[in-house]
Motif scaffolding. Structure first.
Motif, PDB file in Angstrom:
ATOM      1  N   SER A  41       0.847  -1.188   0.000  1.00 33.41           N
ATOM      2  CA  SER A  41       0.000   0.000   0.000  1.00 33.41           C
ATOM      3  C   SER A  41       0.884   1.240   0.000  1.00 33.41           C
ATOM      4  CB  SER A  41      -0.925   0.005   1.215  1.00 33.41           C
ATOM      5  OG  SER A  41      -0.175   0.138   2.392  1.00 33.41           O
ATOM      6  N   VAL A  42       0.352   2.302  -0.575  1.00 30.95           N
ATOM      7  CA  VAL A  42       1.034   3.589  -0.604  1.00 30.95           C
ATOM      8  C   VAL A  42       0.158   4.559   0.168  1.00 30.95           C
ATOM      9  CG1 VAL A  42       1.879   5.463  -2.058  1.00 30.95           C
ATOM     10  CG2 VAL A  42       2.072   3.103  -2.847  1.00 30.95           C
ATOM     11  N   SER A  43       0.686   5.120   1.233  1.00 26.77           N
ATOM     12  CA  SER A  43      -0.074   6.028   2.072  1.00 26.77           C
ATOM     13  C   SER A  43       0.569   7.407   2.047  1.00 26.77           C
ATOM     14  CB  SER A  43      -0.127   5.487   3.495  1.00 26.77           C
ATOM     15  OG  SER A  43      -0.874   6.350   4.307  1.00 26.77           O
ATOM     16  N   ILE A  44      -0.222   8.412   1.716  1.00 23.20           N
ATOM     17  CA  ILE A  44       0.238   9.794   1.711  1.00 23.20           C
ATOM     18  C   ILE A  44      -0.614  10.527   2.743  1.00 23.20           C
ATOM     19  CG2 ILE A  44       0.592  11.877   0.323  1.00 23.20           C
ATOM     20  CD1 ILE A  44       0.594   9.959  -2.151  1.00 23.20           C
ATOM     21  N   PRO A  45      -0.046  10.809   3.922  1.00 21.90           N
ATOM     22  CA  PRO A  45      -0.833  11.431   4.990  1.00 21.90           C
ATOM     23  C   PRO A  45      -1.505  12.720   4.526  1.00 21.90           C
ATOM     24  CG  PRO A  45       1.277  10.711   5.838  1.00 21.90           C
ATOM     25  CD  PRO A  45       1.325  10.548   4.339  1.00 21.90           C
ATOM     26  N   GLY A  46      -2.787  12.854   4.865  1.00 23.89           N
ATOM     27  CA  GLY A  46      -3.558  14.020   4.484  1.00 23.89           C
ATOM     28  C   GLY A  46      -4.178  13.904   3.104  1.00 23.89           C
ATOM     29  N   PHE A  47      -3.660  13.039   2.252  1.00 26.80           N
ATOM     30  CA  PHE A  47      -4.189  12.869   0.895  1.00 26.80           C
ATOM     31  C   PHE A  47      -4.992  11.579   0.793  1.00 26.80           C
ATOM     32  CE2 PHE A  47      -3.821  11.394  -3.537  1.00 26.80           C
ATOM     33  CZ  PHE A  47      -4.498  12.428  -4.156  1.00 26.80           C
ATOM     34  N   GLY A  48      -4.367  10.450   1.115  1.00 32.63           N
ATOM     35  CA  GLY A  48      -5.079   9.187   1.042  1.00 32.63           C
ATOM     36  C   GLY A  48      -4.136   8.015   0.896  1.00 32.63           C
ATOM     37  N   SER A  49      -4.723   6.848   0.650  1.00 33.48           N
ATOM     38  CA  SER A  49      -3.893   5.656   0.493  1.00 33.48           C
ATOM     39  C   SER A  49      -4.399   4.816  -0.679  1.00 33.48           C
ATOM     40  CB  SER A  49      -3.884   4.823   1.775  1.00 33.48           C
ATOM     41  OG  SER A  49      -5.190   4.406   2.101  1.00 33.48           O
ATOM     42  N   PHE A  50      -3.461   4.154  -1.326  1.00 23.08           N
ATOM     43  CA  PHE A  50      -3.735   3.261  -2.445  1.00 23.08           C
ATOM     44  C   PHE A  50      -3.430   1.855  -1.965  1.00 23.08           C
ATOM     45  CE2 PHE A  50      -2.450   7.319  -4.170  1.00 23.08           C
ATOM     46  CZ  PHE A  50      -3.343   7.544  -5.197  1.00 23.08           C
ATOM     47  N   LYS A  51      -4.361   0.915  -2.192  1.00 19.48           N
ATOM     48  CA  LYS A  51      -4.182  -0.469  -1.766  1.00 19.48           C
ATOM     49  C   LYS A  51      -4.700  -1.396  -2.858  1.00 19.48           C
ATOM     50  CE  LYS A  51      -5.611   0.696   2.900  1.00 19.48           C
ATOM     51  NZ  LYS A  51      -6.564   0.409   3.948  1.00 19.48           N
ATOM     52  N   GLN A  52      -4.360  -2.668  -2.707  1.00 17.57           N
ATOM     53  CA  GLN A  52      -4.916  -3.686  -3.590  1.00 17.57           C
ATOM     54  C   GLN A  52      -6.115  -4.302  -2.877  1.00 17.57           C
ATOM     55  OE1 GLN A  52      -3.350  -7.844  -4.592  1.00 17.57           O
ATOM     56  NE2 GLN A  52      -2.280  -6.488  -6.020  1.00 17.57           N
ATOM     57  N   HIS A  53      -7.210  -4.449  -3.600  1.00 17.73           N
ATOM     58  CA  HIS A  53      -8.438  -5.001  -3.033  1.00 17.73           C
ATOM     59  C   HIS A  53      -8.802  -6.259  -3.815  1.00 17.73           C
ATOM     60  CE1 HIS A  53     -12.455  -5.109  -1.302  1.00 17.73           C
ATOM     61  NE2 HIS A  53     -12.954  -5.192  -2.519  1.00 17.73           N
ATOM     62  N   ALA A  54      -9.050  -7.354  -3.114  1.00 21.44           N
ATOM     63  CA  ALA A  54      -9.417  -8.612  -3.769  1.00 21.44           C
ATOM     64  C   ALA A  54     -10.934  -8.749  -3.797  1.00 21.44           C
ATOM     65  CB  ALA A  54      -8.803  -9.788  -3.026  1.00 21.44           C
ATOM     66  N   ARG A  55     -11.468  -8.950  -4.993  1.00 18.93           N
ATOM     67  CA  ARG A  55     -12.900  -9.176  -5.134  1.00 18.93           C
ATOM     68  C   ARG A  55     -13.112 -10.673  -5.349  1.00 18.93           C
ATOM     69  NH1 ARG A  55     -16.451  -6.302  -9.738  1.00 18.93           N
ATOM     70  NH2 ARG A  55     -14.581  -5.048  -9.686  1.00 18.93           N
ATOM     71  N   ALA A  56     -13.971 -11.275  -4.570  1.00 22.47           N
ATOM     72  CA  ALA A  56     -14.214 -12.717  -4.646  1.00 22.47           C
ATOM     73  C   ALA A  56     -14.990 -13.079  -5.911  1.00 22.47           C
ATOM     74  CB  ALA A  56     -15.008 -13.169  -3.418  1.00 22.47           C
ATOM     75  N   ALA A  57     -14.860 -14.337  -6.314  1.00 26.29           N
ATOM     76  CA  ALA A  57     -15.642 -14.836  -7.445  1.00 26.29           C
ATOM     77  C   ALA A  57     -17.116 -14.842  -7.045  1.00 26.29           C
ATOM     78  CB  ALA A  57     -15.184 -16.242  -7.812  1.00 26.29           C
ATOM     79  N   ARG A  58     -17.975 -14.632  -8.019  1.00 23.82           N
ATOM     80  CA  ARG A  58     -19.400 -14.574  -7.707  1.00 23.82           C
ATOM     81  C   ARG A  58     -20.219 -14.995  -8.928  1.00 23.82           C
ATOM     82  NH1 ARG A  58     -17.425  -9.766  -9.139  1.00 23.82           N
ATOM     83  NH2 ARG A  58     -18.722  -8.269 -10.226  1.00 23.82           N
ATOM     84  N   ASN A  59     -21.504 -15.221  -8.707  1.00 22.87           N
ATOM     85  CA  ASN A  59     -22.410 -15.559  -9.791  1.00 22.87           C
ATOM     86  C   ASN A  59     -23.109 -14.292 -10.256  1.00 22.87           C
ATOM     87  OD1 ASN A  59     -21.911 -18.340  -9.749  1.00 22.87           O
ATOM     88  ND2 ASN A  59     -23.285 -18.589  -7.998  1.00 22.87           N
ATOM     89  N   GLY A  60     -23.363 -14.191 -11.540  1.00 24.73           N
ATOM     90  CA  GLY A  60     -24.040 -13.039 -12.097  1.00 24.73           C
ATOM     91  C   GLY A  60     -25.055 -13.484 -13.125  1.00 24.73           C
ATOM     92  N   VAL A  61     -25.723 -12.516 -13.726  1.00 25.82           N
ATOM     93  CA  VAL A  61     -26.732 -12.792 -14.734  1.00 25.82           C
ATOM     94  C   VAL A  61     -26.432 -11.956 -15.964  1.00 25.82           C
ATOM     95  CG1 VAL A  61     -29.205 -12.690 -15.265  1.00 25.82           C
ATOM     96  CG2 VAL A  61     -28.461 -13.271 -12.970  1.00 25.82           C
ATOM     97  N   ASN A  62     -26.443 -12.598 -17.144  1.00 19.44           N
ATOM     98  CA  ASN A  62     -26.277 -11.882 -18.403  1.00 19.44           C
ATOM     99  C   ASN A  62     -27.571 -11.106 -18.635  1.00 19.44           C
ATOM    100  OD1 ASN A  62     -26.224 -11.082 -21.087  1.00 19.44           O
ATOM    101  ND2 ASN A  62     -25.101 -12.900 -21.744  1.00 19.44           N
ATOM    102  N   PRO A  63     -27.519  -9.769 -18.689  1.00 15.99           N
ATOM    103  CA  PRO A  63     -28.758  -8.993 -18.788  1.00 15.99           C
ATOM    104  C   PRO A  63     -29.517  -9.198 -20.097  1.00 15.99           C
ATOM    105  CG  PRO A  63     -26.847  -7.549 -18.868  1.00 15.99           C
ATOM    106  CD  PRO A  63     -26.351  -8.923 -18.590  1.00 15.99           C
ATOM    107  N   SER A  64     -28.829  -9.541 -21.181  1.00 15.58           N
ATOM    108  CA  SER A  64     -29.534  -9.700 -22.458  1.00 15.58           C
ATOM    109  C   SER A  64     -30.221 -11.055 -22.596  1.00 15.58           C
ATOM    110  CB  SER A  64     -28.576  -9.477 -23.626  1.00 15.58           C
ATOM    111  OG  SER A  64     -27.543 -10.435 -23.598  1.00 15.58           O
TER     112      SER A  64
END
Length: 113
Positions: A41-64
């Motif tokens: 992660s990259v943290s810049i005090p007063g500005f913010g932080s950049f991190k890696q976020h893991a999104r889990a696999a999931r089920n979805g629906v094809n809208p068409s």
């Protein structure tokens, strides 16, 4: 503001050529991307932080078609703004948050031996 505008602003503010300002900006962005890509992660005090976020696999629906599909897991960059950045964008919300915060408790006295 886009990248070119940012380079021009850096060059004018710090008396640099646009080429130098561009190299500095590229170095900064490359450092952030490389660190987050490696899971750091990259943290810049007063500005913010950049991190890696893991999104889990999931089920979805094809809208068409309405067919169910599987959406693969993904790693995404995430930016969390810092308190100073939030306060600069919306000072009223920052003032409300500061007013709602209870007063700090006095520090506990240290025990003497």
């Amino acid at each position: 503001m886009n990248k070119t505008d940012l380079i021009e602003h850096l060059a004018a503010k710090h008396e640099l050529s646009k080429a130098e300002a561009g190299r500095i900006l590229e170095t900064l962005l490359d450092a952030v991307v490389t660190t987050v890509k490696k899971g750091g992660s990259v943290s810049i005090p007063g500005f913010g932080s950049f991190k890696q976020h893991a999104r889990a696999a999931r089920n979805g629906v094809n809208p068409s078609t309405g067919a169910k599909i599987k959406i693969a897991a993904a790693k995404l960059p995430k930016f969390t703004p810092g308190a100073g950045f939030k306060a600069a964008v919306d000072p009223k919300a920052a003032a409300k948050k500061a007013a709602a915060k209870p007063a700090a408790k006095p520090a506990a006295k240290a025990k003497k031996k």
